[in-house]
Design an enzyme around this catalytic site. Sequence first.
Site, PDB file in Angstrom:
ATOM      1  N   LYS A 113       0.819  -1.207   0.000  1.00 30.89           N
ATOM      2  CA  LYS A 113       0.000   0.000   0.000  1.00 30.89           C
ATOM      3  C   LYS A 113       0.855   1.260   0.000  1.00 30.89           C
ATOM      4  O   LYS A 113       0.480   2.261  -0.582  1.00 30.89           O
ATOM      5  CB  LYS A 113      -0.978   0.009   1.190  1.00 30.89           C
ATOM      6  CG  LYS A 113      -2.114  -0.970   1.003  1.00 30.89           C
ATOM      7  CD  LYS A 113      -3.312  -0.670   1.881  1.00 30.89           C
ATOM      8  CE  LYS A 113      -4.470  -1.610   1.546  1.00 30.89           C
ATOM      9  NZ  LYS A 113      -5.643  -1.458   2.390  1.00 30.89           N
ATOM     10  N   LYS A 195      -6.626  -9.638  -6.505  1.00 26.09           N
ATOM     11  CA  LYS A 195      -7.890  -9.933  -5.825  1.00 26.09           C
ATOM     12  C   LYS A 195      -8.935  -8.842  -6.097  1.00 26.09           C
ATOM     13  O   LYS A 195      -8.588  -7.688  -6.349  1.00 26.09           O
ATOM     14  CB  LYS A 195      -7.670 -10.146  -4.321  1.00 26.09           C
ATOM     15  CG  LYS A 195      -7.637  -8.918  -3.482  1.00 26.09           C
ATOM     16  CD  LYS A 195      -7.772  -9.296  -2.006  1.00 26.09           C
ATOM     17  CE  LYS A 195      -7.957  -8.022  -1.211  1.00 26.09           C
ATOM     18  NZ  LYS A 195      -8.178  -8.133   0.171  1.00 26.09           N
ATOM     19  N   LYS A 198     -12.565  -3.530  -3.200  1.00 28.65           N
ATOM     20  CA  LYS A 198     -13.572  -2.455  -3.277  1.00 28.65           C
ATOM     21  C   LYS A 198     -12.958  -1.111  -3.629  1.00 28.65           C
ATOM     22  O   LYS A 198     -13.643  -0.226  -4.088  1.00 28.65           O
ATOM     23  CB  LYS A 198     -14.383  -2.390  -1.982  1.00 28.65           C
ATOM     24  CG  LYS A 198     -13.590  -2.119  -0.724  1.00 28.65           C
ATOM     25  CD  LYS A 198     -14.529  -1.978   0.448  1.00 28.65           C
ATOM     26  CE  LYS A 198     -14.403  -3.093   1.449  1.00 28.65           C
ATOM     27  NZ  LYS A 198     -13.113  -3.177   2.166  1.00 28.65           N
TER      28      LYS A 198
HETATM   29  N1  AQP Z   1     -11.479 -10.664  -3.198  1.00 27.99           N
HETATM   30  C1  AQP Z   1     -11.684 -11.247  -2.044  1.00 27.99           C
HETATM   31  N2  AQP Z   1     -11.843 -12.574  -1.972  1.00 27.99           N
HETATM   32  C2  AQP Z   1     -12.064 -13.179  -0.773  1.00 27.99           C
HETATM   33  N3  AQP Z   1     -12.147 -12.522   0.392  1.00 27.99           N
HETATM   34  C3  AQP Z   1     -11.996 -11.192   0.375  1.00 27.99           C
HETATM   35  N4  AQP Z   1     -12.035 -10.260   1.345  1.00 27.99           N
HETATM   36  C4  AQP Z   1     -11.845  -9.043   0.788  1.00 27.99           C
HETATM   37  N5  AQP Z   1     -11.695  -9.160  -0.540  1.00 27.99           N
HETATM   38  C5  AQP Z   1     -11.769 -10.484  -0.833  1.00 27.99           C
HETATM   39  C6  AQP Z   1     -12.259 -10.552   2.761  1.00 27.99           C
HETATM   40  O1  AQP Z   1     -13.234  -9.661   3.248  1.00 27.99           O
HETATM   41  C7  AQP Z   1     -12.947  -9.347   4.621  1.00 27.99           C
HETATM   42  C8  AQP Z   1     -13.013  -7.875   4.828  1.00 27.99           C
HETATM   43  O2  AQP Z   1     -11.966  -7.262   4.119  1.00 27.99           O
HETATM   44  P1  AQP Z   1     -11.662  -5.730   4.329  1.00 27.99           P
HETATM   45  O3  AQP Z   1     -12.731  -4.948   3.738  1.00 27.99           O
HETATM   46  O4  AQP Z   1     -11.393  -5.448   5.764  1.00 27.99           O
HETATM   47  O5  AQP Z   1     -10.284  -5.467   3.658  1.00 27.99           O
HETATM   48  P2  AQP Z   1      -9.646  -5.963   2.354  1.00 27.99           P
HETATM   49  O6  AQP Z   1      -9.336  -7.425   2.414  1.00 27.99           O
HETATM   50  O7  AQP Z   1      -8.490  -5.058   2.120  1.00 27.99           O
HETATM   51  O8  AQP Z   1     -10.794  -5.733   1.277  1.00 27.99           O
HETATM   52  P3  AQP Z   1     -10.724  -4.871  -0.014  1.00 27.99           P
HETATM   53  O9  AQP Z   1     -12.048  -4.964  -0.672  1.00 27.99           O
HETATM   54  O10 AQP Z   1      -9.525  -5.241  -0.848  1.00 27.99           O
HETATM   55  O11 AQP Z   1     -10.565  -3.431   0.589  1.00 27.99           O
HETATM   56  P4  AQP Z   1      -9.585  -2.278   0.168  1.00 27.99           P
HETATM   57  O12 AQP Z   1      -9.738  -2.157  -1.308  1.00 27.99           O
HETATM   58  O13 AQP Z   1     -10.073  -1.077   0.907  1.00 27.99           O
HETATM   59  O14 AQP Z   1      -8.197  -2.676   0.596  1.00 27.99           O
HETATM   60  C9  AQP Z   1     -11.610  -9.959   4.958  1.00 27.99           C
HETATM   61  O15 AQP Z   1     -11.827 -11.143   5.689  1.00 27.99           O
HETATM   62  C10 AQP Z   1     -11.005 -10.272   3.606  1.00 27.99           C
HETATM   63  O16 AQP Z   1     -10.108 -11.384   3.656  1.00 27.99           O
END
Ligand code: AQP
Length: 331
Positions: A113, A195, A198
Amino acid sequence: MDKKVIFSGAQPSGKLTLGNYLGALKNWEGLQDDYDCYYCIVDLHAITVPQEPKELRKNSLEALAQYLACGLDPQKSTIFIQSHVSAHIELAWVLNSISYMGELGRMTQFKEKSQKSEANLNAALFTYPVLMASDILLYQTDLVPVGEDQKQHLELARNLAQRFNNKYSDTFKVPEPYIPKVGARIMSLQEPDKKMSKSDKNENGYILLIDESDAILRKVKRSVTDSLGIVKYSDEQLGIKNLLNIYAKMSGKTIEEIEKMYEGKGYGDFKNDTAEVIIEGLRPIREKYQDLLKNKDYLEEIYVQGAQKAQKASLKTLRKVYKKVGFIPGK
Ligand code: AQP
């Protein structure tokens, strides 16, 4: 016997995606009867990357409505917003004092990041895993459902718990990872080697939990595949592999069953049907979500009650910690 404690959360750094659903929320729902679950909307974590205040507020409330729409039940679980429970930050400060710069610098997510944008090299991004450790340790958590990407952070939480226990005497439960029976790592529809996220700048890369049917169909149709024309679960065909994973998780069919169904057919039918199972799977969630959003008072009631429950549990741990490090108890 007391139920084991589970803690998990998602960041309101955008709108929840199909990845969040299949990788997290869908599993969380099924754990509620057997475990004492804490499900948090981790807004403090979200500000480690720049957020628009109005959007953050909106995303946090909408995330709560989506948690409920996915079946999280405030009668069974403690559902709350992280910034409402100040002990998260207070314990994080104490844990910072026993965290090493070196170990935080080795965190892969920090490296990734911070490289993405130099302008975003803030101290919170660096200490974020300590706050995550605090989230987990405050509730004497036994199990943390984590994806691959979060394993390193959980390891840090375990190390900090053990370090504190050794230094001051037994205080924290040392949490274990909870590996769901059917794991899922959902990939971007546009870059299937990354992956689904969001915060992706390209909205065609993700499907939102609350996307309308036509948006879902459009995004799946546009998803990046290959020119082989065979519906097969293979690392040579990452786009198709991802769609197969999604199809299987949404329909309950096995990958082999789905491969058979599309033998000798092109990608057109397969993509249309994949979109259809997603649309049908998400429809009840979207409808419930829209209903819930009409009743802001109810949502407020849920997060206020959730915070009260979380406050009570977290203060028990925080008081112990403060006493052990040598702070004079206030009145
Ligand atoms: N693509 C994914 N596949 C499976 N699991 C996922 N999770 C997130 N994306 C995927 C799981 O969702 C939970 C919450 O995640 P988070 O929102 O706290 O953070 P993150 O993993 O960083 O999700 P994003 O969507 O990628 O957010 P940003 O873009 O803000 O960094 C976790 O259990 C995660 O494993």
